[in-house]
Design a protein around this motif. Structure first.
Motif, PDB file in Angstrom:
ATOM      1  N   GLY A 155      -5.832-115.127  -3.982  1.00 15.32           N
ATOM      2  CA  GLY A 155      -4.381-115.102  -4.121  1.00 15.32           C
ATOM      3  C   GLY A 155      -3.829-113.698  -4.265  1.00 15.32           C
ATOM      4  N   MET A 156      -4.443-112.723  -3.608  1.00 19.61           N
ATOM      5  CA  MET A 156      -3.943-111.358  -3.666  1.00 19.61           C
ATOM      6  C   MET A 156      -2.540-111.305  -3.065  1.00 19.61           C
ATOM      7  SD  MET A 156      -7.326-111.540  -3.288  1.00 19.61           S
ATOM      8  CE  MET A 156      -8.439-111.286  -4.658  1.00 19.61           C
ATOM      9  N   GLY A 157      -1.603-110.776  -3.812  1.00 21.70           N
ATOM     10  CA  GLY A 157      -0.241-110.648  -3.311  1.00 21.70           C
ATOM     11  C   GLY A 157       0.663-111.816  -3.628  1.00 21.70           C
ATOM     12  N   VAL A 158       0.151-112.880  -4.270  1.00 18.73           N
ATOM     13  CA  VAL A 158       1.014-114.001  -4.647  1.00 18.73           C
ATOM     14  C   VAL A 158       1.921-113.559  -5.791  1.00 18.73           C
ATOM     15  CG1 VAL A 158       1.075-116.332  -5.615  1.00 18.73           C
ATOM     16  CG2 VAL A 158      -0.649-115.737  -3.895  1.00 18.73           C
ATOM     17  N   CYS A 175      -5.185-105.825  -3.732  1.00 16.97           N
ATOM     18  CA  CYS A 175      -4.128-105.715  -2.732  1.00 16.97           C
ATOM     19  C   CYS A 175      -4.591-106.401  -1.456  1.00 16.97           C
ATOM     20  CB  CYS A 175      -3.755-104.267  -2.466  1.00 16.97           C
ATOM     21  SG  CYS A 175      -5.094-103.273  -1.766  1.00 16.97           S
ATOM     22  N   ALA A 176      -3.615-106.751  -0.619  1.00 16.58           N
ATOM     23  CA  ALA A 176      -3.883-107.373   0.668  1.00 16.58           C
ATOM     24  C   ALA A 176      -2.845-106.877   1.654  1.00 16.58           C
ATOM     25  CB  ALA A 176      -3.827-108.895   0.554  1.00 16.58           C
ATOM     26  N   SER A 177      -3.261-106.577   2.863  1.00 11.60           N
ATOM     27  CA  SER A 177      -2.322-106.138   3.893  1.00 11.60           C
ATOM     28  C   SER A 177      -1.435-107.317   4.304  1.00 11.60           C
ATOM     29  CB  SER A 177      -3.089-105.587   5.095  1.00 11.60           C
ATOM     30  OG  SER A 177      -3.922-106.588   5.654  1.00 11.60           O
ATOM     31  N   ALA A 190      -6.566-114.929   7.923  1.00  5.84           N
ATOM     32  CA  ALA A 190      -6.193-113.807   8.766  1.00  5.84           C
ATOM     33  C   ALA A 190      -6.832-113.959  10.131  1.00  5.84           C
ATOM     34  CB  ALA A 190      -6.618-112.481   8.134  1.00  5.84           C
ATOM     35  N   SER A 191      -6.108-113.514  11.167  1.00  2.00           N
ATOM     36  CA  SER A 191      -6.630-113.500  12.534  1.00  2.00           C
ATOM     37  C   SER A 191      -6.285-112.206  13.250  1.00  2.00           C
ATOM     38  CB  SER A 191      -6.072-114.691  13.328  1.00  2.00           C
ATOM     39  OG  SER A 191      -4.648-114.654  13.343  1.00  2.00           O
ATOM     40  N   SER A 192      -5.603-111.278  12.562  1.00  2.00           N
ATOM     41  CA  SER A 192      -5.220-110.009  13.158  1.00  2.00           C
ATOM     42  C   SER A 192      -6.244-108.935  12.812  1.00  2.00           C
ATOM     43  CB  SER A 192      -3.844-109.564  12.652  1.00  2.00           C
ATOM     44  OG  SER A 192      -2.858-110.524  12.978  1.00  2.00           O
ATOM     45  N   PRO A 193      -6.836-108.275  13.798  1.00  2.00           N
ATOM     46  CA  PRO A 193      -7.775-107.184  13.494  1.00  2.00           C
ATOM     47  C   PRO A 193      -7.119-106.137  12.595  1.00  2.00           C
ATOM     48  CG  PRO A 193      -7.869-107.756  15.816  1.00  2.00           C
ATOM     49  CD  PRO A 193      -6.700-108.508  15.250  1.00  2.00           C
ATOM     50  N   GLY A 194      -7.863-105.717  11.583  1.00  2.00           N
ATOM     51  CA  GLY A 194      -7.348-104.747  10.634  1.00  2.00           C
ATOM     52  C   GLY A 194      -6.841-105.354   9.347  1.00  2.00           C
ATOM     53  N   ALA A 195      -6.725-106.677   9.283  1.00  2.00           N
ATOM     54  CA  ALA A 195      -6.312-107.313   8.025  1.00  2.00           C
ATOM     55  C   ALA A 195      -7.295-106.933   6.924  1.00  2.00           C
ATOM     56  CB  ALA A 195      -6.267-108.828   8.195  1.00  2.00           C
ATOM     57  N   THR A 196      -6.773-106.397   5.828  1.00  2.00           N
ATOM     58  CA  THR A 196      -7.611-105.793   4.795  1.00  2.00           C
ATOM     59  C   THR A 196      -7.243-106.313   3.424  1.00  2.00           C
ATOM     60  OG1 THR A 196      -7.688-103.761   6.120  1.00  2.00           O
ATOM     61  CG2 THR A 196      -8.370-103.572   3.825  1.00  2.00           C
ATOM     62  N   LEU A 197      -8.237-106.454   2.567  1.00  2.00           N
ATOM     63  CA  LEU A 197      -7.971-106.706   1.159  1.00  2.00           C
ATOM     64  C   LEU A 197      -8.966-105.904   0.328  1.00  2.00           C
ATOM     65  CD1 LEU A 197     -10.284-108.794  -0.102  1.00  2.00           C
ATOM     66  CD2 LEU A 197      -8.972-110.469   1.178  1.00  2.00           C
ATOM     67  N   ALA A 198      -8.587-105.664  -0.920  1.00  2.00           N
ATOM     68  CA  ALA A 198      -9.441-104.879  -1.818  1.00  2.00           C
ATOM     69  C   ALA A 198      -9.336-105.426  -3.228  1.00  2.00           C
ATOM     70  CB  ALA A 198      -9.037-103.411  -1.785  1.00  2.00           C
ATOM     71  N   LEU A 199     -10.443-105.349  -3.955  1.00  2.00           N
ATOM     72  CA  LEU A 199     -10.513-105.833  -5.327  1.00  2.00           C
ATOM     73  C   LEU A 199     -11.154-104.762  -6.198  1.00  2.00           C
ATOM     74  CD1 LEU A 199     -11.374-108.287  -3.200  1.00  2.00           C
ATOM     75  CD2 LEU A 199     -11.501-109.616  -5.298  1.00  2.00           C
ATOM     76  N   ASP A 200     -10.590-104.558  -7.377  1.00  2.00           N
ATOM     77  CA  ASP A 200     -11.148-103.654  -8.374  1.00  2.00           C
ATOM     78  C   ASP A 200     -11.524-104.495  -9.591  1.00  2.00           C
ATOM     79  OD1 ASP A 200     -11.578-101.801 -10.460  1.00  2.00           O
ATOM     80  OD2 ASP A 200     -10.294-100.318  -9.484  1.00  2.00           O
TER      81      ASP A 200
END
Length: 396
Positions: free
Chosen positions: A90-93, A104-106, A133-143
């Motif tokens: 749920g990144m970005g909810v 974060c999530a693109s 996601a289906s778009s190349p480059g879709a990114t998420l990150a977790l700390d």
């Protein structure tokens, strides 16, 4: 990996640098060997072990940490000793406070919610939310450096599935800012992607290179095992009916919680034509599903707190207060049929009319919308919950 496949993957990596997820705080990790990874069946997912496990599901009133942080403190449990075993995708909810230092999530990720879905068969993990996601480059990150700066993860299981089971799927993953590693999952229909760094990690970054993917959640195993697991899986706007959309096949090894807490009712009570009999039937169907998935857990229902009326509807200032009393009574009665205790949030905090009184308190305990509390209001409520004779976190 076969040489030709490695060359193709490397070329795809260079071509798929699309929208980037915002930078997370640095991990200060020294360079080292690259991580290893495995593609596993869903049944091989490994939730973190713990001597006591609590799972919490609800709406925006418990999706922030204030309520349960205060309950833990009032019960004599150090928040730093409590870790999650399941992190929602749920990144970005908006309004969702994940148990992470940062995430974060693109924009190219699309979020789906179980409480809005009408899929048949069910298609959600216990987090009741997913990201696709289906778009190349879709990114998420977790700390993962939460709740302590020295918190680290030694293994991470990522639950995922593919819209096209036989289609191509290539990811690029990096750990603690090191070079990305290609992960081809074209031959896997979906399940679990296990990331095992050479040393416990602080951060992970995942990027879609090609194909389509849907993420259902993250199962971290920490360098230091927690004494207690607290999975807070509440979602702003959620309804209890989201449980009807849980697919046991996505996580066959769903943790057997010692305690399940269900906090719902405010959104159900917002219906223009609330039907008490219909709500009782709805509650029975939903609790039957909960018990099917968590047959042995101790269970507590938390009723809705008081709610006031604002704006043009203020001609009937007790409208929602009355509905919430009916919901509380129904939860108390129906919950008992399923072996669930009940905590009367509205009654314990002062009964009908509390929302307006709390909004006028100094400092305010209720926000001006007379529906959501302030941080102080949630903390006061959490301490009341912990002191209740029906509930003591420290019982374990």
């Amino acid at each position: 990996m076969q040489p030709c496949l490695a060359l193709l993957a490397a070329a795809a990596l260079r071509l798929a640098h699309g929208a980037e997820c915002g930078a997370l705080p640095p991990a200060d990790a020294p360079p080292g060997a690259s991580f290893t990874w495995q593609s596993l069946a869903p049944g091989e997912a490994a939730p973190a072990p713990a001597s006591y496990r609590i799972g919490v599901w609800g709406d925006s009133l418990t999706s922030a940490r204030n309520f349960f942080d205060a309950a833990l403190q009032a019960s004599g449990v150090s928040r730093s000793a409590v870790l999650p075993s399941f992190i929602q995708a749920g990144m970005g909810v908006p309004g969702l406070a994940l148990p992470l230092k940062a995430s974060c999530a693109s924009p190219s990720w699309h979020t789906a919610y179980a409480y809005r879905a009408k899929a048949e068969p069910p298609a959600f993990a216990p987090g009741l939310v997913s990201m696709a996601a289906s778009s190349p480059g879709a990114t998420l990150a977790l700390d993962f450096r939460f709740p302590r700066a020295d918190t680290r993860v030694r293994q991470l299981d990522i639950l995922y599935d593919k819209a096209a089971p036989e289609g191509s799927l290539l990811l690029a993953v990096s750990v603690d800012g090191q070079e990305e590693q290609p992960i081809p999952l074209s031959r896997a229909s979906g399940g679990v992607l296990r990331i095992a760094p050479p040393a416990p990690m602080a951060r992970l970054r995942l990027r879609l290179v090609s194909g389509q993917i849907r993420l259902h959640g993250f199962l971290p195993r920490y360098a230091a095992a927690p004494g207690m697991v607290l999975d807070t899986l509440s979602i702003p706007g959620a309804l209890l009916r989201g449980w009807q959309q849980v697919d046991p096949g996505l996580l066959p090894a769903m943790p057997a919680y010692d305690l399940v807490v269900l906090q719902y009712g405010t959104n159900e009570g917002a219906s223009p034509a609330f039907d008490p009999a219909g709500y009782a039937a709805y509650l029975r169907a939903s609790l039957a599903r909960v018990r099917q998935l968590q047959p042995k857990a101790r269970c507590i229902l938390i009723g809705p707190p008081d709610r006031g009326v604002t704006g043009t509807s203020a001609a009937d200032p007790m409208k929602y207060s009355v509905i919430h009393r009916r919901i509380a009574g129904t939860q108390n009665q129906v919950g008992a049929e399923f072996g669930c205790a009940f905590w009367d949030w509205q009654g314990q905090t002062g009964g009908p009319g509390t929302a307006l009184r709390w909004a006028r308190a100094s400092p305010p305990l209720m926000q001006p919308d007379l529906t959501h509390m302030t941080a102080q209001g949630y903390e006061v409520s959490g301490r009341m919950f912990a002191r209740s004779h029906r509930f003591t976190i420290a019982q374990h």
